[in-house]
Scaffold this motif. Structure first.
Motif, PDB file in Angstrom:
ATOM      1  N   THR A   3       0.839  -1.200   0.000  1.00 32.66           N
ATOM      2  CA  THR A   3       0.000   0.000   0.000  1.00 32.66           C
ATOM      3  C   THR A   3       0.871   1.245   0.000  1.00 32.66           C
ATOM      4  OG1 THR A   3      -1.550  -1.262   1.367  1.00 32.66           O
ATOM      5  CG2 THR A   3      -1.967   1.105   1.114  1.00 32.66           C
ATOM      6  N   TYR A   4       1.942   1.187   0.784  1.00 34.84           N
ATOM      7  CA  TYR A   4       2.900   2.287   0.859  1.00 34.84           C
ATOM      8  C   TYR A   4       4.298   1.714   0.644  1.00 34.84           C
ATOM      9  CZ  TYR A   4      -1.057   4.452   3.257  1.00 34.84           C
ATOM     10  OH  TYR A   4      -2.299   4.911   3.585  1.00 34.84           O
ATOM     11  N   GLU A   5       5.092   2.395  -0.157  1.00 32.48           N
ATOM     12  CA  GLU A   5       6.475   1.998  -0.400  1.00 32.48           C
ATOM     13  C   GLU A   5       7.400   3.147  -0.010  1.00 32.48           C
ATOM     14  OE1 GLU A   5       6.287  -1.130  -4.133  1.00 32.48           O
ATOM     15  OE2 GLU A   5       6.567   1.004  -4.568  1.00 32.48           O
ATOM     16  N   PHE A   6       8.382   2.844   0.818  1.00 31.88           N
ATOM     17  CA  PHE A   6       9.355   3.847   1.250  1.00 31.88           C
ATOM     18  C   PHE A   6      10.748   3.246   1.166  1.00 31.88           C
ATOM     19  CE2 PHE A   6       5.475   4.791   3.758  1.00 31.88           C
ATOM     20  CZ  PHE A   6       5.187   6.053   3.235  1.00 31.88           C
ATOM     21  N   SER A   7      11.683   4.049   0.732  1.00 25.02           N
ATOM     22  CA  SER A   7      13.065   3.569   0.614  1.00 25.02           C
ATOM     23  C   SER A   7      13.879   3.855   1.867  1.00 25.02           C
ATOM     24  CB  SER A   7      13.750   4.221  -0.594  1.00 25.02           C
ATOM     25  OG  SER A   7      13.845   5.629  -0.417  1.00 25.02           O
ATOM     26  N   ASP A   8      13.232   4.351   2.912  1.00 18.93           N
ATOM     27  CA  ASP A   8      13.934   4.748   4.133  1.00 18.93           C
ATOM     28  C   ASP A   8      13.250   4.116   5.338  1.00 18.93           C
ATOM     29  OD1 ASP A   8      15.855   6.803   5.539  1.00 18.93           O
ATOM     30  OD2 ASP A   8      13.908   7.049   6.508  1.00 18.93           O
ATOM     31  N   GLY A   9      14.041   3.501   6.217  1.00 17.16           N
ATOM     32  CA  GLY A   9      13.489   2.826   7.378  1.00 17.16           C
ATOM     33  C   GLY A   9      12.777   3.756   8.337  1.00 17.16           C
ATOM     34  N   ASP A  10      13.312   4.959   8.530  1.00 19.82           N
ATOM     35  CA  ASP A  10      12.664   5.910   9.427  1.00 19.82           C
ATOM     36  C   ASP A  10      11.285   6.300   8.907  1.00 19.82           C
ATOM     37  OD1 ASP A  10      14.647   6.091  11.398  1.00 19.82           O
ATOM     38  OD2 ASP A  10      15.805   7.514  10.210  1.00 19.82           O
ATOM     39  N   ALA A  11      11.157   6.438   7.586  1.00 17.89           N
ATOM     40  CA  ALA A  11       9.854   6.757   7.003  1.00 17.89           C
ATOM     41  C   ALA A  11       8.869   5.606   7.210  1.00 17.89           C
ATOM     42  CB  ALA A  11      10.010   7.059   5.511  1.00 17.89           C
ATOM     43  N   MET A  12       9.357   4.370   7.081  1.00 19.38           N
ATOM     44  CA  MET A  12       8.497   3.208   7.324  1.00 19.38           C
ATOM     45  C   MET A  12       8.011   3.183   8.769  1.00 19.38           C
ATOM     46  SD  MET A  12      10.615   0.293   5.198  1.00 19.38           S
ATOM     47  CE  MET A  12       9.486  -1.016   5.710  1.00 19.38           C
ATOM     48  N   LEU A  13       8.910   3.482   9.696  1.00 21.52           N
ATOM     49  CA  LEU A  13       8.540   3.523  11.109  1.00 21.52           C
ATOM     50  C   LEU A  13       7.479   4.594  11.355  1.00 21.52           C
ATOM     51  CD1 LEU A  13       8.876   2.826  14.105  1.00 21.52           C
ATOM     52  CD2 LEU A  13      10.848   4.377  14.161  1.00 21.52           C
ATOM     53  N   SER A  14       7.680   5.770  10.788  1.00 18.64           N
ATOM     54  CA  SER A  14       6.707   6.862  10.967  1.00 18.64           C
ATOM     55  C   SER A  14       5.342   6.463  10.442  1.00 18.64           C
ATOM     56  CB  SER A  14       7.206   8.126  10.259  1.00 18.64           C
ATOM     57  OG  SER A  14       8.406   8.600  10.843  1.00 18.64           O
ATOM     58  N   ALA A  15       5.324   5.780   9.296  1.00 13.87           N
ATOM     59  CA  ALA A  15       4.052   5.354   8.716  1.00 13.87           C
ATOM     60  C   ALA A  15       3.357   4.330   9.595  1.00 13.87           C
ATOM     61  CB  ALA A  15       4.288   4.781   7.318  1.00 13.87           C
ATOM     62  N   ALA A  16       4.125   3.386  10.147  1.00 13.78           N
ATOM     63  CA  ALA A  16       3.527   2.379  11.042  1.00 13.78           C
ATOM     64  C   ALA A  16       2.961   3.047  12.291  1.00 13.78           C
ATOM     65  CB  ALA A  16       4.569   1.331  11.407  1.00 13.78           C
ATOM     66  N   LEU A  17       3.683   3.976  12.871  1.00 12.09           N
ATOM     67  CA  LEU A  17       3.214   4.692  14.056  1.00 12.09           C
ATOM     68  C   LEU A  17       1.964   5.507  13.759  1.00 12.09           C
ATOM     69  CD1 LEU A  17       6.646   5.915  15.474  1.00 12.09           C
ATOM     70  CD2 LEU A  17       5.101   4.279  16.584  1.00 12.09           C
ATOM     71  N   ALA A  18       1.865   6.008  12.520  1.00  5.40           N
ATOM     72  CA  ALA A  18       0.714   6.824  12.125  1.00  5.40           C
ATOM     73  C   ALA A  18      -0.507   5.988  11.782  1.00  5.40           C
ATOM     74  CB  ALA A  18       1.090   7.702  10.924  1.00  5.40           C
ATOM     75  N   GLY A  19      -0.404   4.667  11.899  1.00  5.62           N
ATOM     76  CA  GLY A  19      -1.552   3.811  11.639  1.00  5.62           C
ATOM     77  C   GLY A  19      -1.775   3.480  10.189  1.00  5.62           C
ATOM     78  N   CYS A  20      -0.709   3.514   9.385  1.00  4.62           N
ATOM     79  CA  CYS A  20      -0.859   3.256   7.953  1.00  4.62           C
ATOM     80  C   CYS A  20      -0.926   1.771   7.616  1.00  4.62           C
ATOM     81  CB  CYS A  20       0.291   3.911   7.179  1.00  4.62           C
ATOM     82  SG  CYS A  20       0.247   5.706   7.224  1.00  4.62           S
ATOM     83  N   GLY A  21      -0.612   0.898   8.567  1.00  5.73           N
ATOM     84  CA  GLY A  21      -0.683  -0.536   8.293  1.00  5.73           C
ATOM     85  C   GLY A  21       0.450  -1.296   8.942  1.00  5.73           C
ATOM     86  N   PHE A  22       0.650  -2.524   8.448  1.00  5.97           N
ATOM     87  CA  PHE A  22       1.694  -3.402   8.985  1.00  5.97           C
ATOM     88  C   PHE A  22       3.033  -3.114   8.320  1.00  5.97           C
ATOM     89  CE2 PHE A  22      -2.252  -5.765   9.603  1.00  5.97           C
ATOM     90  CZ  PHE A  22      -2.151  -6.076  10.947  1.00  5.97           C
ATOM     91  N   ALA A  23       4.112  -3.286   9.090  1.00  4.36           N
ATOM     92  CA  ALA A  23       5.464  -3.122   8.556  1.00  4.36           C
ATOM     93  C   ALA A  23       6.362  -4.154   9.210  1.00  4.36           C
ATOM     94  CB  ALA A  23       5.998  -1.719   8.820  1.00  4.36           C
TER      95      ALA A  23
END
Length: 303
Positions: free
Chosen positions: A222-242
C-alpha cells in the motif's frame, strides 16, 4: 615541469571515468567542473591522446582511455599500498575517512560512534554518506561501508560481521482496532502494508517457518518507502503493517505505541557487516574504526 605534476590530472581522469561525469568527479574532488575538465584536458595534451569521447549528453572512454584507466588504477593501488605500509606503525586514526552507511541504522547506531572517534582524534576527517543503494567501494573511493544482509561475493573486499538485526512485524493499536489482526501471513493481503523498496523493487519480508526455514513473502505494498525511518513513521501513524528491525521498534513495542503480530513467524536475523578494500586494510583509520565498531557490537551497543 616535474614528472609528478600530472598526477592531479591522473586522479581527475580516474575519478571522472569511475563516476561517468565531470560534474560528479568535481563534487568528489572538491573542485569545479571546469577545473576537472581542464586537468583532464592537460593530461590528454601531454599524452597526445583522447581519453574521453565527449558529447553534450554523454561522456565515454575511448579505447585508449580504457587501457589507460586500467594502468592508472593499478598504479593508484600500488600508491595506496605504499601509504598503508608507511603508516602502519601509527597507532591512531588520521586523514580523511570515507564511509557509507545504511540510512536509519547508520544514523542511529554508527554515526554517534564515528562522531566520538572524530572528537577523540582531531586529525581524522570524515566524509559520510547515508544511503540504501548498493555502493561499489572501489569504484567510488569508499574506505568502509556498513551493509545489512547477506553479502554477495565481493572480490577485493574484506568483510567483518558486526551484529545481526531481528525482524518483527508490527502495527499501531489504532490500526489493529480498526482492521483486526491477521493470524497468518496470507491474511496480510486483506490489509494495508508499509513496504521498503530498493532499485524500484519492493523488499520481500522474511518469515521463519516452524521447521526453521526462512521464506520470502511480498505483501501488498500500500505504501512503499526507501527509508526505514519513514516506514517507522508510517507504522506509528496507523498506515498498516510493517516488518522492521527490533533495534528500531523495541522502544515503541515496550511503550505500546506499536504491537507485534505474527510472532510465530518472527525471529529471522540478518547480518550487519563492515566492508573495506583489501588494499587499504592496514591503514590505521580503517583498522581503528572497524575495531571500535566490533567492540561496540560485542557490548551489545549496536543492537
Amino acid at each position: 615541469m616535474r614528472r609528478t605534476d600530472h598526477l592531479g590530472g591522473i586522479t581527475a581522469f580516474v575519478i571522472t571515468a569511475q563516476l561517468g561525469s565531470f560534474t560528479a568527479a568535481a563534487e568528489r574532488l572538491g573542485l569545479t567542473k571546469s577545473a576537472v575538465g581542464k586537468s583532464v584536458g592537460r593530461l590528454e595534451d601531454r599524452l597526445g591522446l583522447k581519453l574521453f569521447q565527449r558529447s553534450t549528453r554523454s561522456l565515454s572512454l575511448t579505447p585508449d582511455g580504457e587501457a589507460f584507466l586500467i594502468s592508472c588504477q593499478n598504479a593508484l593501488d600500488i600508491l595506496e599500498q605504499a601509504e598503508a605500509a608507511l603508516t602502519s606503525h601509527i597507532s591512531y586514526p588520521a586523514g580523511r575517512l570515507r564511509i557509507d552507511l545504511p540510512a536509519a541504522f547508520g544514523r542511529q547506531r554508527i554515526f554517534p560512534a564515528l562522531l566520538k572517534i572524530a572528537s577523540n582524534y582531531p586529525e581524522l576527517s570524515l566524509s559520510v554518506s547515508f544511503s540504501e543503494r548498493f555502493v561499489d567501494l572501489i569504484e567510488e573511493g569508499i574506505d568502509i561501508a556498513i551493509r545489512i544482509g547477506e553479502l554477495a561475493d565481493s572480490s577485493g573486499l574484506v568483510a567483518r560481521k558486526l551484529t545481526t538485526q531481528k525482524l518483527v512485524i508490527c502495527a499501531s493499536p489504532n490500526y489493529l482496532h480498526s482492521h483486526g489482526e491477521p493470524k497468518t501471513p496470507e491474511k496480510l493481503s486483506q490489509h494495508r502494508c508499509v513496504v521498503g523498496f530498493r532499485r524500484n523493487q519492493p523488499i520481500s519480508w522474511l518469515l521463519k517457518e516452524e521447521d526453521g526455514e526462512v521464506r520470502r513473502y511480498t505483501p501488498p505494498a500500500t505504501y512503499e518507502f526507501s527509508d526505514g525511518d519513514a516506514m517507522l513513521s508510517a507504522a506509528l501513524a496507523g498506515c498498516g503493517f510493517a516488518q522492521l528491525p527490533l533495534w528500531m521498534v523495541g522502544n515503541y513495542l515496550e511503550s505500546g505505541e506499536l504491537k507485534e503480530v505474527l510472532q510465530e513467524y518472527s525471529g529471522v536475523e540478518i547480518p550487519i557487516s563492515a566492508l573495506w578494500p583489501k588494499n587499504r586494510q592496514l591503514l590505521p583509520k580503517i583498522r581503528y574504526v572497524v575495531d571500535t565498531l566490533v567492540e561496540l557490537a560485542e557490548d551489545g551497543l549496536l543492537d
